[in-house]
Each structure stands twice: as structure tokens, then as C-alpha cells.
Design an enzyme around this catalytic site. Structure first.
Site, PDB file in Angstrom:
ATOM      1  N   GLU A 245      27.634  82.517  26.953  1.00 39.86           N
ATOM      2  CA  GLU A 245      26.830  83.065  28.046  1.00 39.86           C
ATOM      3  C   GLU A 245      25.428  82.468  28.119  1.00 39.86           C
ATOM      4  O   GLU A 245      24.420  83.167  28.188  1.00 39.86           O
ATOM      5  CB  GLU A 245      26.739  84.599  27.916  1.00 39.86           C
ATOM      6  CG  GLU A 245      26.396  85.266  29.237  1.00 39.86           C
ATOM      7  CD  GLU A 245      26.499  86.790  29.180  1.00 39.86           C
ATOM      8  OE1 GLU A 245      27.618  87.304  28.964  1.00 39.86           O
ATOM      9  OE2 GLU A 245      25.478  87.453  29.350  1.00 39.86           O
ATOM     10  N   HIS A 260      25.260  99.875  32.677  1.00 42.83           N
ATOM     11  CA  HIS A 260      24.900 100.198  31.292  1.00 42.83           C
ATOM     12  C   HIS A 260      23.771 101.225  31.247  1.00 42.83           C
ATOM     13  O   HIS A 260      23.758 102.119  30.392  1.00 42.83           O
ATOM     14  CB  HIS A 260      24.486  98.934  30.531  1.00 42.83           C
ATOM     15  CG  HIS A 260      25.651  98.063  30.144  1.00 42.83           C
ATOM     16  ND1 HIS A 260      25.502  96.802  29.635  1.00 42.83           N
ATOM     17  CD2 HIS A 260      26.978  98.283  30.197  1.00 42.83           C
ATOM     18  CE1 HIS A 260      26.689  96.280  29.398  1.00 42.83           C
ATOM     19  NE2 HIS A 260      27.609  97.159  29.736  1.00 42.83           N
TER      20      HIS A 260
HETATM   21  N1  GLY Z   1      32.516  91.409  30.231  1.00 42.43           N
HETATM   22  C1  GLY Z   1      31.704  90.283  30.508  1.00 42.43           C
HETATM   23  C2  GLY Z   1      31.993  89.103  29.614  1.00 42.43           C
HETATM   24  O1  GLY Z   1      32.912  89.139  28.828  1.00 42.43           O
HETATM   25  O2  GLY Z   1      31.293  88.136  29.661  1.00 42.43           O
END
Ligand code: GLY
Ligand code: NAD
Length: 376
Positions: A245, A260
């Protein structure tokens, strides 16, 4: 667009550089779990981690399947519910595994929803510096999202999943018939994550959901198979492109920063399911995009109508009996993992199926959207 006949077993691959693992999808795969996992096990011994709702339904079937493939299995059953994703339960789980002489080549099998998957995944990361992990997700939410992609974690009083790791499973076995025993509220909550994929990446999938979503929720296995496969395929593409990410994977969090914050507000109790928080969060992300002139209002209305049609919440006042001040929710959001150099990153939409990251949103707009949704 075709629907896969549900009797078919299909599989997808998540490719991560030179590493890869397979996701198997089909009805009744619980009975084939031993056969599917045997070739990748480094030791014919596994620990199955499950919860108090799932174990009575599926543990015995899984054990029979494992023993037919000559895989020795032990099990640990934890309490069900979001509060199980805690440091205290993690410590208990690690102690039980060590006391039972779990070895480096032994694998952990997560049999359950996202709670069991995330906790077991994190235990697998740190136990003996990392042991193999197998995911057998049993909720719609975990089948389309949490069991794939390697995010693991536990909650803290500061927020959701703030302690965790990226740790990929070696195989994911999705038996879509396990959804049949899920309470309808849980199926709907998982459906919010399915809608998320259409919203963030695929206008045609969203359109398909508008037509077939109620069929899927009513139990049509072919529709379930198709939606799970499409969701996994979209997620696989983002994860393969950006495992940790650093970039585009953040788009998979559409609706989650808002969601969240709502979950933190409820203290991770049973009042609000994760998927319900995501449903409201998706609408808030679209409303914010509309407010900033980045997305036509009709797109937000279309999303709201679909979620409402399938019985999902779309406003804060629907999910929190006493909505807090917007500033309080904003403070929860500021602890989000996407915060960079103190700036909040929002996943926003240009329209359904076209999402993007925005790190320059003025907080007044966010507060206004929160206030509208809370009816304040
Ligand atoms: N639930 C978001 C991800 O796995 O990046
Ligand atoms: P869950 O694991 O709490 O399961 C929901 C409920 O259904 C529980 O009571 C469980 O015992 C029960 N259950 C599970 N399978 C069942 C079945 N087949 N039949 C009957 N009952 C069954 O919740 P969830 O919605 O699966 O997962 C939510 C969690 O997933 C949250 O903690 C969320 O943060 C996490 N999550 C993680 C990721 C990720 O990428 N790792 C992505 C999305 C969500």
C-alpha cells in the site's frame, strides 16, 4: 456479462513478484480443503483457529477432509466477535500454540470471518518469526476482502487494525456455501465490501450488482460465485500492483476512513458491523466528493439508492443512536493509517467506478459532510 455456474470451482492467482498464491472459489470446498492444501504444506500438521460460532458448523467437516489427506490437525476455538482482535487474545493464542509445540513448518489455518483471519494472520507473522498461513474464510466479507491480500491485525483503543502486518497466506480456500449459515445482517454487511469494488474500480460490476444484488443476498449461489470471483479479481489486481500500500492499493480503502471512525466510536461492539460502517463510509466519501465539485450528485444518489434497496445504512444517524460531534469523529479519522506527514488522505470518487486519492481536502468540508449525515 456471464454468471459462472455455481457447481464450478474456479481459481485466481495473486502474483507478488516471484511469489504467488492461489485463491480457490466454489461451493462445498470445505470437503476438499485437505486435497487443496496438502501439496503446499511443509509439514503434514496444522493448527485450525476458529471461533465459537463457526467451529460447531464447520470444524468437523474440515477435520475429516484434512484427515482424508493424512494431515494431522489440532484446533483452538476463540470467542466470536470484534473484541477478539485484541492484544490480550493474541497473547493467549500465542501461548496456546507454543504450549502445543507448534513448529516453524506447522501451518495455521484461519477458519472463520475477518476477525479470525486477521488475528490468526498476525499470530502467524510473529510466531517463531513467521509460520505458514492458510485462510478459509466463512463470511461474505472475508471471502471478498479480508482473507486475501495479506493485511493482518488487531485493534487498540486508539483505532482499528493499528497493530498488524502485511503477511500473505499460502492458499485461500473460499467455500461460498458457508454463507448459507451466516445471519442475514452479516451477509448484508459483507455485501457493502462487494459494492465497494464496483464503486472504486468497475462501473459495469456496479451495474451488475444493481441488477443481481438482491438475488445474491437471497441465496443465489451462481450470483454469489460471480460476485466473490469479481471482487477477488479486482482486489488481486490492486494487491499485485502494490502489496504494501505505497500507492494504488490505498483505493481499496474507499469508505474505510469514515467507517473506521464510526467503529471506534462504538468501541468495536456488536452495535455496528464493519461492513455497515463501510456502507455509511462509502456514501460519505461520495458526498464529500460531490461537495468538492469533483463528482456529480446523481452518482452519490445512485449509490445511496442501491445500498438502501438492499437494506444497508447510508447515514451516521442510522447506525449511531447518539451521533457524536463531527469533530470527535474527525479526531478518530486523524489516526488513520493513510495519514501522511500529518495530512489526511481521502479516497474519493469522480463517479461510480472511478476513485482517486486526495490529500488536500479542507477539514471544514469533512466536518460539514459528517454533520449532514449525523443530522446535526
Ligand atoms: N481491505 C483493504 C486492503 O486489503 O487493502
Ligand atoms: P466476523 O469475523 O466477526 O464474523 C461475523 C460473525 O459471523 C461472527 O459472529 C462469526 O462468528 C460469525 N460467522 C462467521 N462465519 C459464519 C458462518 N459461515 N455461519 C455463521 N456464522 C458465521 O466479521 P467479518 O465481517 O467477517 O470481518 C470483519 C473484520 O474483518 C473486521 O475486524 C475488519 O477490520 C476486518 N477486515 C480486514 C480486512 C483485511 O484486509 N485484512 C479487510 C476488511 C475487513
Amino acid at each position: 456479462m456471464t454468471i459462472t455456474p455455481h457447481s464450478e470451482e474456479t481459481s485466481l492467482v495473486i502474483q507478488l513478484g516471484s511469489r504467488r498464491y492461489r485463491i480457490h472459489i466454489g461451493a462445498g470446498l470445505m470437503d476438499r480443503a485437505g486435497v487443496l492444501m496438502a501439496p503446499i504444506l511443509r509439514q503434514k500438521r496444522v493448527f485450525v483457529i476458529s471461533d465459537s460460532h463457526v467451529a460447531p458448523l464447520y470444524l468437523e467437516r474440515l477435520q475429516v477432509s484434512l484427515s482424508l489427506s493424512k494431515i494431522d490437525s489440532s484446533y483452538i476455538i476463540l470467542p466470536s466477535g470484534e473484541q477478539t482482535k485484541s492484544l490480550a487474545i493474541l497473547e493467549k493464542l500465542l501461548d496456546l500454540l507454543l504450549a502445543a509445540r507448534c513448529e516453524r513448518r506447522t501451518a495455521l489455518v484461519a477458519l472463520g470471518g475477518g476477525v479470525i483471519g486477521d488475528l490468526t494472520g498476525f499470530a502467524a507473522t510473529i510466531l517463531l518469526r513467521g509460520i505458514d498461513l492458510i485462510q478459509i474464510p466463512t463470511t461474505l466479507l472475508s471471502q471478498v476482502d479480508s482473507a486475501i491480500g495479506g493485511k493482518t491485525g488487531i485493534n487498540t483503543p486508539y483505532g482499528k487494525n493499528l497493530i498488524g502486518s502485511f503477511y500473505q497466506p499460502c492458499i485461500v480456500i473460499i467455500d461460498i456455501s458457508t454463507i448459507e449459515t451466516l445471519p442475514v445482517r452479516e451477509i448484508r454487511a459483507g455485501y457493502a465490501e462487494v459494492v465497494k469494488y464496483g464503486c472504486l474500480d468497475s462501473p459495469s460490476f456496479f451495474k451488475w450488482l444493481e441488477i443481481h444484488g438482491s438475488q445474491l443476498l437471497a441465496g443465489d449461489l451462481a450470483a454469489r460465485h460471480y460476485a466473490v470471483r469479481m471482487s477477488c479479481a479486482i482486489k488481486a489486481r490492486f494487491v499485485s500492483a502494490d502489496e504494501r500500500e505505497d500507492g494504488p492499493r490505498a483505493l481499496l480503502n474507499l469508505g474505510h476512513t469514515f467507517g473506521h471512525a464510526l467503529e471506534v466510536e462504538t468501541g468495536f461492539g456488536s452495535e455496528l458491523r464493519h461492513g455497515e460502517a463501510v456502507s455509511v463510509g462509502l456514501v460519505l466519501a461520495f458526498d464529500l466528493s460531490v461537495r468538492l465539485g469533483l463528482c456529480p450528485g446523481a452518482e452519490a444518489d445512485r449509490l445511496r439508492s442501491h445500498l438502501t434497496a438492499v437494506g444497508l445504512p447510508v447515514t451516521i444517524r442510522q447506525v449511531l443512536a447518539r451521533p457524536p460531534e463531527p469533530a470527535r469523529l474527525l479526531a478518530h479519522m486523524a489516526r488513520d493509517k493513510k495519514v501522511q506527514d500529518g495530512r489526511m488522505q481521502f479516497v474519493m470518487a469522480r463517479r461510480i467506478g472511478r476513485s482517486f486519492l486526495n490529500g488536500t481536502v479542507k477539514m471544514d468540508h469533512v466536518l460539514a459532510v459528517l454533520a449532514d449525515s449525523a443530522g446535526i
